[in-house]
Enzyme design. Sequence first.
Site, PDB file in Angstrom:
ATOM      1  N   HIS A 149       3.471  -7.737   1.236  1.00 36.86           N
ATOM      2  CA  HIS A 149       2.864  -8.677   2.177  1.00 36.86           C
ATOM      3  C   HIS A 149       1.739  -9.471   1.522  1.00 36.86           C
ATOM      4  CE1 HIS A 149       0.368  -5.004   2.463  1.00 36.86           C
ATOM      5  NE2 HIS A 149      -0.642  -5.846   2.644  1.00 36.86           N
ATOM      6  N   HIS A 182       0.838  -1.195   0.000  1.00 35.27           N
ATOM      7  CA  HIS A 182       0.000   0.000   0.000  1.00 35.27           C
ATOM      8  C   HIS A 182       0.873   1.245   0.000  1.00 35.27           C
ATOM      9  CE1 HIS A 182      -3.095  -2.880   0.959  1.00 35.27           C
ATOM     10  NE2 HIS A 182      -2.478  -3.195   2.083  1.00 35.27           N
ATOM     11  N   GLU A 217      -1.620  -0.679   8.378  1.00 32.91           N
ATOM     12  CA  GLU A 217      -2.567  -1.636   8.931  1.00 32.91           C
ATOM     13  C   GLU A 217      -1.888  -2.569   9.927  1.00 32.91           C
ATOM     14  OE1 GLU A 217      -4.101  -3.774   5.569  1.00 32.91           O
ATOM     15  OE2 GLU A 217      -2.144  -4.506   4.963  1.00 32.91           O
ATOM     16  N   ARG A 239      -1.404  -4.540  -6.244  1.00 36.09           N
ATOM     17  CA  ARG A 239      -1.220  -5.989  -6.347  1.00 36.09           C
ATOM     18  C   ARG A 239      -0.077  -6.257  -7.318  1.00 36.09           C
ATOM     19  NH1 ARG A 239      -5.988  -7.277  -8.632  1.00 36.09           N
ATOM     20  NH2 ARG A 239      -7.063  -7.216  -6.635  1.00 36.09           N
TER      21      ARG A 239
END
Length: 320
Positions: free
Chosen positions: A176, A101, A118, A196
């Site tokens: 990740h 991200h 996150e 992605r």
Amino acid sequence: MYPLKFKPILKERLWGGTKLKDVLGKAIDSEITGESWELSGVEGAISEVSNGALQGTSINDLIQEQAVTLLGKSVVDRFGKDFPILIKFIDAKQDLSIQLHPNDELARERHNSFGKTEMWYVMDADPGAQLIVGFNKDVEKAEYVKSIETDTLLDLMNYEEVTEGDTFFINTGKIHAIGAGVLLAEIQQTSDITYRVFDFNRKDKSGNLRELHTEMALDAIDYAKKEDFKVNYSKASDSVNTMVDCPYFKTNFLDLANGLNQDVSSRDSFTIYMCVGGEAEIANDWGSTRIKKGETLLIAAESTSISITTNGAKLLEVTI
């Protein structure tokens, strides 16, 4: 404003399974539900209250009408009338795509959005289940590009075997993926921006490969090998144990056998409880609501005290 529950927003995913139903008791017919968005202000997926007199009211309408009351003045001063946290439960029957991200600056420039920092709390994991978190060595940008071109990216990944209670902090730029067999609670900035970079060459139900964001990811990735992701935290009973304290959220772990009373009059932030084990009755100045494993609760910032009654519950407590 009494403790608020919200209607889960269920998302079918190519990689989803049945643990949201089987383990967390969600009312789901699908065999591929991957996400339950518990509390969301993301456009197109706005949470609605499911209990009490405010049932059917959206989180955004509550904020428009009572922003400071609900969020707290300091939160409104910083984020305006946008709910700043997105809360999810995620069930990965298959490996999720390898992704990352962007940070706030890049996300704002490209997408007029926040970035996405996150954290994950593992609620259930099949034997041998793993997460991918970061690289297994320092990687040069050219080496990374070559691995994409030659389909060898997996050779550069760092794998972490997980069990219940393991917690990970995923800062922006860190590559990740959630591995097959993992059920987890996710707390993140309000953002749905994901780059992605590898999807195991899977095809969707229409036979198409999913979109990759190879070029956009290149200047968003942190290529250094780091070991800053595993969260070590106290699990003392009937105490507030800090797990993560970052600029975007603070998360505490509560392992309660006998309940807990807190004076939160100086908090100036809403409080979210995610129940990751057992059940509890949570009360503030205006009422109480029962919560069980797999459910989420929002306490307004105007609350001066929070009382938790239980015979056994594990809670994640999230504030700003």
